[in-house]
Design a protein around this motif. Structure first.
Motif, PDB file in Angstrom:
ATOM      1  N   GLU A 152      45.130  -7.513  41.787  1.00 34.11           N
ATOM      2  CA  GLU A 152      45.376  -7.283  40.376  1.00 34.11           C
ATOM      3  C   GLU A 152      46.848  -6.954  40.164  1.00 34.11           C
ATOM      4  N   VAL A 153      47.371  -7.314  38.997  1.00 38.29           N
ATOM      5  CA  VAL A 153      48.785  -7.076  38.699  1.00 38.29           C
ATOM      6  C   VAL A 153      49.053  -5.593  38.475  1.00 38.29           C
ATOM      7  N   ALA A 154      48.212  -4.946  37.697  1.00 37.31           N
ATOM      8  CA  ALA A 154      48.384  -3.520  37.391  1.00 37.31           C
ATOM      9  C   ALA A 154      47.032  -2.825  37.530  1.00 37.31           C
ATOM     10  N   PRO A 155      46.591  -2.582  38.760  1.00 37.79           N
ATOM     11  CA  PRO A 155      45.260  -1.996  38.972  1.00 37.79           C
ATOM     12  C   PRO A 155      45.160  -0.570  38.436  1.00 37.79           C
ATOM     13  N   ALA A 156      43.965  -0.216  38.000  1.00 37.26           N
ATOM     14  CA  ALA A 156      43.730   1.127  37.471  1.00 37.26           C
ATOM     15  C   ALA A 156      43.628   2.157  38.578  1.00 37.26           C
ATOM     16  N   SER A 157      43.402   1.692  39.808  1.00 37.75           N
ATOM     17  CA  SER A 157      43.220   2.589  40.945  1.00 37.75           C
ATOM     18  C   SER A 157      44.055   2.088  42.124  1.00 37.75           C
TER      19      SER A 157
ATOM     20  N   ASP B   1      54.020  -6.088  44.442  1.00 36.91           N
ATOM     21  CA  ASP B   1      55.182  -5.912  43.573  1.00 36.91           C
ATOM     22  C   ASP B   1      55.573  -7.277  43.009  1.00 36.91           C
ATOM     23  N   ASP B   2      55.639  -7.385  41.680  1.00 36.16           N
ATOM     24  CA  ASP B   2      55.951  -8.690  41.079  1.00 36.16           C
ATOM     25  C   ASP B   2      57.400  -9.105  41.289  1.00 36.16           C
ATOM     26  N   ALA B   3      58.224  -8.228  41.858  1.00 39.28           N
ATOM     27  CA  ALA B   3      59.603  -8.588  42.170  1.00 39.28           C
ATOM     28  C   ALA B   3      59.709  -9.263  43.536  1.00 39.28           C
TER      29      ALA B   3
ATOM     30  N   MET C 238      59.591   8.634  47.299  1.00 42.84           N
ATOM     31  CA  MET C 238      60.398   7.712  46.506  1.00 42.84           C
ATOM     32  C   MET C 238      61.477   7.064  47.359  1.00 42.84           C
ATOM     33  N   GLY C 239      62.061   7.854  48.266  1.00 41.64           N
ATOM     34  CA  GLY C 239      63.153   7.335  49.071  1.00 41.64           C
ATOM     35  C   GLY C 239      62.727   6.214  49.993  1.00 41.64           C
ATOM     36  N   CYS C 240      61.473   6.242  50.472  1.00 36.80           N
ATOM     37  CA  CYS C 240      61.021   5.225  51.425  1.00 36.80           C
ATOM     38  C   CYS C 240      60.171   4.158  50.749  1.00 36.80           C
ATOM     39  N   ALA C 241      60.037   4.238  49.426  1.00 36.38           N
ATOM     40  CA  ALA C 241      59.075   3.370  48.760  1.00 36.38           C
ATOM     41  C   ALA C 241      59.690   2.128  48.138  1.00 36.38           C
ATOM     42  N   LEU C 242      61.024   2.057  48.083  1.00 37.29           N
ATOM     43  CA  LEU C 242      61.646   0.905  47.454  1.00 37.29           C
ATOM     44  C   LEU C 242      61.620  -0.293  48.398  1.00 37.29           C
ATOM     45  N   GLY C 243      61.293  -1.465  47.856  1.00 41.08           N
ATOM     46  CA  GLY C 243      61.286  -2.671  48.661  1.00 41.08           C
ATOM     47  C   GLY C 243      60.018  -2.856  49.460  1.00 41.08           C
ATOM     48  N   ARG C 244      59.905  -4.018  50.067  1.00 40.80           N
ATOM     49  CA  ARG C 244      58.731  -4.375  50.860  1.00 40.80           C
ATOM     50  C   ARG C 244      58.965  -4.025  52.324  1.00 40.80           C
TER      51      ARG C 244
ATOM     52  N   GLY D 176      52.204   8.743  41.729  1.00 42.33           N
ATOM     53  CA  GLY D 176      51.204   7.689  41.790  1.00 42.33           C
ATOM     54  C   GLY D 176      51.671   6.324  41.313  1.00 42.33           C
ATOM     55  N   LYS D 177      52.947   6.199  40.908  1.00 46.15           N
ATOM     56  CA  LYS D 177      53.460   4.914  40.424  1.00 46.15           C
ATOM     57  C   LYS D 177      53.584   3.926  41.570  1.00 46.15           C
ATOM     58  N   ALA D 178      53.075   2.714  41.370  1.00 43.49           N
ATOM     59  CA  ALA D 178      53.134   1.673  42.398  1.00 43.49           C
ATOM     60  C   ALA D 178      54.562   1.203  42.608  1.00 43.49           C
TER      61      ALA D 178
END
Length: 221
Positions: A62-67, A74-76, A25-31, A96-98
């Motif tokens: 896809e915007v919200a892929p199932a896999s 990221d839409d942001a 989580m700590g390294c996952a924010l932002g692009r 598993g949250k994108a």
């Protein structure tokens, strides 16, 4: 005593898992921008000349892929064509949250990396890869490629995290084992305790190596 040992073991496993989740989580924010080293071959002194006319990025996002192995952004963030051409993965937390994207730097693209992997395969198989402007370019045998899949993703686990990368590339031409259209599929993975930018780079480079090797196998038929 045995109950205390079991409880201690469960607590230790829970702490390890919580640490892994927090790390992700700590390294996952932002692009994140990750530069990947493209495969690089050298033309032999003699051999049949080929030219790679085009490499089309045909991936579907896809915007919200199932896999997690399906491309998404990221839409942001910027979701334009340029961003898609450079996108190679999507970070996720321990559940598993994108989250944030993994993209190549300006000047690199998925189609460019794929072309480099294919060109290297030809060169290591004894072919001369002619570039635009070369004297033998027009007479060289034409080859084109379509990238249907090229994506890296992570799969969180209790004790380890798995980084994965897969590709699907259609080659068209009439060279070696390439007859009309041939489809190459590759998938590689590595087990990690935590995932950093270097791990994304390594798994993509491993995937490119697999694509080069499979192309060489095709040319050798």
């Amino acid at each position: 005593m045995s109950n205390q040992i079991k409880m201690g073991g469960r607590m230790a496993r829970a702490m390890v898992y919580s640490f892994a989740v927090a790390t992700l989580m700590g390294c996952a924010l932002g692009r994140d921008v990750v530069a990947v080293k493209a495969p690089a071959g050298t033309n032999p002194s003699k051999g049949q000349a080929v030219r790679i006319e085009s490499v089309l990025d045909n991936r579907k996002f896809e915007v919200a892929p199932a896999s997690p192995d399906i491309p998404s952004l990221d839409d942001a963030e910027d979701n334009g064509q340029s961003a898609k051409e450079r996108a190679i993965g999507r970070k996720r937390n321990g559940y598993g949250k994108a989250l944030g994207d993994i993209v190549l730097p300006e000047g690199q693209s998925v189609s460019g990396l794929t072309e480099a992997a294919i060109a290297t395969a030809f060169q290591e198989s004894g072919y001369i890869v002619a570039r635009k402007g070369d004297a033998n370019y027009d007479a060289a045998l034409p080859v084109s490629a379509r990238v249907n899949e090229f994506w890296a993703w992570i799969k969180p686990g209790f004790w380890a995290i798995t980084t994965n990368q897969k590709s699907e590339v259609e080659l068209q031409g009439n060279v070696g084992g390439i007859k009309d259209k041939q489809v190459l599929k590759t998938e590689v993975s590595e087990s990690k305790q935590m995932v950093t930018g270097d791990d994304w780079r390594e798994i993509v480079e491993k995937g490119l190596k697999a694509l080069t090797d499979q192309t060489k196998q095709l040319l050798a038929r």
